[in-house]
Motif scaffolding. Structure first.
Motif, mmCIF file in Angstrom:
data_model
loop_
_atom_site.group_PDB
_atom_site.id
_atom_site.type_symbol
_atom_site.label_atom_id
_atom_site.label_comp_id
_atom_site.label_asym_id
_atom_site.label_seq_id
_atom_site.Cartn_x
_atom_site.Cartn_y
_atom_site.Cartn_z
ATOM 1 N N GLY A 1 -3.214 5.950 1.097
ATOM 2 C CA GLY A 1 -3.691 6.748 1.958
ATOM 3 C C GLY A 1 -3.077 7.953 1.918
ATOM 4 O O GLY A 1 -1.734 8.272 1.966
ATOM 5 N N VAL A 2 -3.847 9.258 1.976
ATOM 6 C CA VAL A 2 -3.331 10.373 1.641
ATOM 7 C C VAL A 2 -3.368 11.233 3.009
ATOM 8 O O VAL A 2 -4.480 11.608 3.573
ATOM 9 N N GLU B 1 -3.172 -5.567 6.185
ATOM 10 C CA GLU B 1 -2.156 -6.450 6.303
ATOM 11 C C GLU B 1 -1.078 -6.506 5.115
ATOM 12 O O GLU B 1 -0.656 -7.426 4.484
ATOM 13 N N PRO B 2 -0.336 -5.239 5.134
ATOM 14 C CA PRO B 2 0.573 -5.358 3.788
ATOM 15 C C PRO B 2 1.928 -5.886 4.221
ATOM 16 O O PRO B 2 2.410 -5.838 5.316
ATOM 17 N N PHE C 1 -4.459 2.181 10.131
ATOM 18 C CA PHE C 1 -4.899 2.185 8.812
ATOM 19 C C PHE C 1 -4.174 1.256 8.073
ATOM 20 O O PHE C 1 -4.694 0.393 7.297
ATOM 21 N N ALA C 2 -2.718 1.214 8.043
ATOM 22 C CA ALA C 2 -2.059 0.214 7.466
ATOM 23 C C ALA C 2 -2.322 -1.056 7.717
ATOM 24 O O ALA C 2 -2.368 -1.888 6.984
ATOM 25 N N ILE D 1 0.678 -1.326 0.211
ATOM 26 C CA ILE D 1 -0.009 0.058 0.040
ATOM 27 C C ILE D 1 0.950 1.411 0.053
ATOM 28 O O ILE D 1 2.006 1.063 0.298
ATOM 29 N N ALA D 2 0.332 2.288 -0.239
ATOM 30 C CA ALA D 2 1.236 3.550 -0.314
ATOM 31 C C ALA D 2 0.478 4.544 0.566
ATOM 32 O O ALA D 2 -0.643 4.654 0.917
ATOM 33 N N MET D 3 1.705 5.288 1.307
ATOM 34 C CA MET D 3 0.991 6.449 2.182
ATOM 35 C C MET D 3 1.533 7.742 1.718
ATOM 36 O O MET D 3 2.887 7.741 1.550
ATOM 37 N N LEU D 4 0.898 8.483 1.248
ATOM 38 C CA LEU D 4 1.285 9.642 0.678
ATOM 39 C C LEU D 4 1.050 10.801 1.487
ATOM 40 O O LEU D 4 0.107 11.628 1.795
#
Length: 398
Positions: free
Chosen positions: A55-56, A118-119, A113-114, A6-9
């Motif tokens: 997630g922004v 379960e990344p 959130f992450a 997943i990405a966290m921006l």
């Protein structure tokens, strides 16, 4: 809902070095390249790389950014098992709640959130860079080298290296030294502020760092040095494409000018589209006495004067006899009849009065001074705004 990556921006910065241009909105929502907003680039990179959970993290003036992102539809992220999520600071039960105190703290506050996804891996991005990158290739290298953290790096001129996180690598490509904005850099290998972490490893360091009262809660200053000092494997992912940090007036102007040179960054590449939420506007109109040279003109523009070497966003009007040269005109701004705008950035819905003169050509390329007019500002008819000046006035009285 398990996802491999997943990405966290990180999109909450004020962008204080953009002065009047970000007085009412966060830097990632800044109009760019005529058709886009800065945040379109990392969001499009995620979509094109097959990463569909983003997630922004917002903080400063989030309303316009939240409205722009919406459901994520322009980036094909309005899906049931993924999507783009706005993550502002919040108060949980039994806590006082607090603003993000650093880049690492912002991720720490969103561990829950992450964990929902379960990344195996988490991609950390900045919302204020212009570039096209395949994060899937970066992730593949991360896995191939068994790295705990992979840092995207780019070579920069040594005289500019002190502005970046600088690292040294061994003969295999693993990071051996890392210094955040060193006064005397030992290398020209700069961090791009793009990281892939093995999630469980990162979570451990985030929790430990949060318990250190001396920490600045920052990836470059704390998390990465801590991992390096503990013997973790940090891999340097070399990037050879176009990349610009648009955190200053000069860099914002220069990178917009770069959009006029497709050899630098190709916005017409159908295999890697940069997507945006485009406003509903009529076709642009070019008057019978108008002249346009080497410029980007977006939908809804009404051009009756002369435009050259410039970038015009949607809904811009340029009056009869007006001259626009080497300038960036953001959405909805108006250039009055016989006005002259040169080497300037004109903010959203700003009005330049009839016969006014804003900015001026430099004596040489090393002497460029960019004039800026903030959103909703106004320059009176026949007024003169000198090179390098900044206009903050707001027609709405706010």
């Amino acid at each position: 809902m398990k996802k491999e990556c997943i990405a966290m921006l990180l999109a909450g910065g004020q962008g204080s070095r953009l002065y009047s241009l970000t007085s009412r909105a966060a830097k990632p929502i800044m109009p760019f390249g005529g058709k886009y907003r800065i945040i379109d680039f990392p969001l499009s990179n995620c979509a094109n790389s097959g990463i569909n959970v983003v997630g922004v993290l917002t903080q400063y003036q989030p309303l316009q950014l939240n409205s722009y992102i919406g459901s994520g539809q322009p980036w094909d992220m309005d899906i049931s098992r993924g999507g783009v999520y706005i993550l502002p600071p919040y108060q949980s039960a039994g806590s006082k709640g607090e603003w993000f105190s650093g880049t690492a703290n912002a991720i720490y506050q969103n561990i829950a959130f992450a964990d929902l996804w379960e990344p195996e891996y988490v991609l950390i991005l900045s919302g204020d860079h212009i570039y096209k990158m395949d994060y899937a290739d970066m992730l593949e290298q991360h896995k191939e080298h068994g790295a705990d953290c992979t840092i995207a790096v780019i070579q920069v001129p040594l005289e500019e290296a002190s502005r970046f996180g600088i690292m040294s690598t061994d003969e295999k490509g693993f990071v051996t030294k890392f210094a955040e904005k060193p006064k005397e850099p030992e290398s020209d290998l700069a961090s791009m502020g793009i990281y892939i972490f093995t999630w469980q490893k990162l979570k451990k360091y985030l929790i430990e760092d949060e318990q250190n009262p001396q920490s600045e809660k920052d990836f470059g200053k704390n998390i990465i040095p801590n991992m390096l000092n503990s013997g973790e494997k940090l891999w340097a992912y070399s990037f050879n494409g176009y990349w610009r940090d648009v955190g200053t007036i000069d860099s914002l102007w220069e990178s917009n000018m770069d959009m006029l040179a497709p050899a630098l960054i190709d916005l017409y590449d159908r295999s890697w589209p940069i997507r945006s939420r485009s406003p509903i506007k009529p076709p642009h109109y070019i008057g019978e006495n108008a002249e346009i040279r080497h410029s980007i003109v977006t939908e809804g523009c009404d051009i009756r004067g002369t435009v050259s070497n410039s970038v015009l966003s949607s809904g811009v009007s340029v009056g009869e006899g007006a001259v626009v040269n080497y300038s960036i005109l953001m959405p909805g701004c108006e250039i009055g009849k016989n006005a002259i705008v040169e080497y300037s950035i004109i903010g959203e819905n700003a009005v330049i009065g009839e016969g006014a003169a804003v900015g001026s050509p430099p004596n040489g390329m090393s002497d460029i001074k960019i004039t800026t007019c903030g959103p909703d500002s106004a320059v009176n008819a026949s007024a003169r705004v000198e090179a390098g000046a900044m206009i903050y006035s707001d027609r709405r009285g706010k």
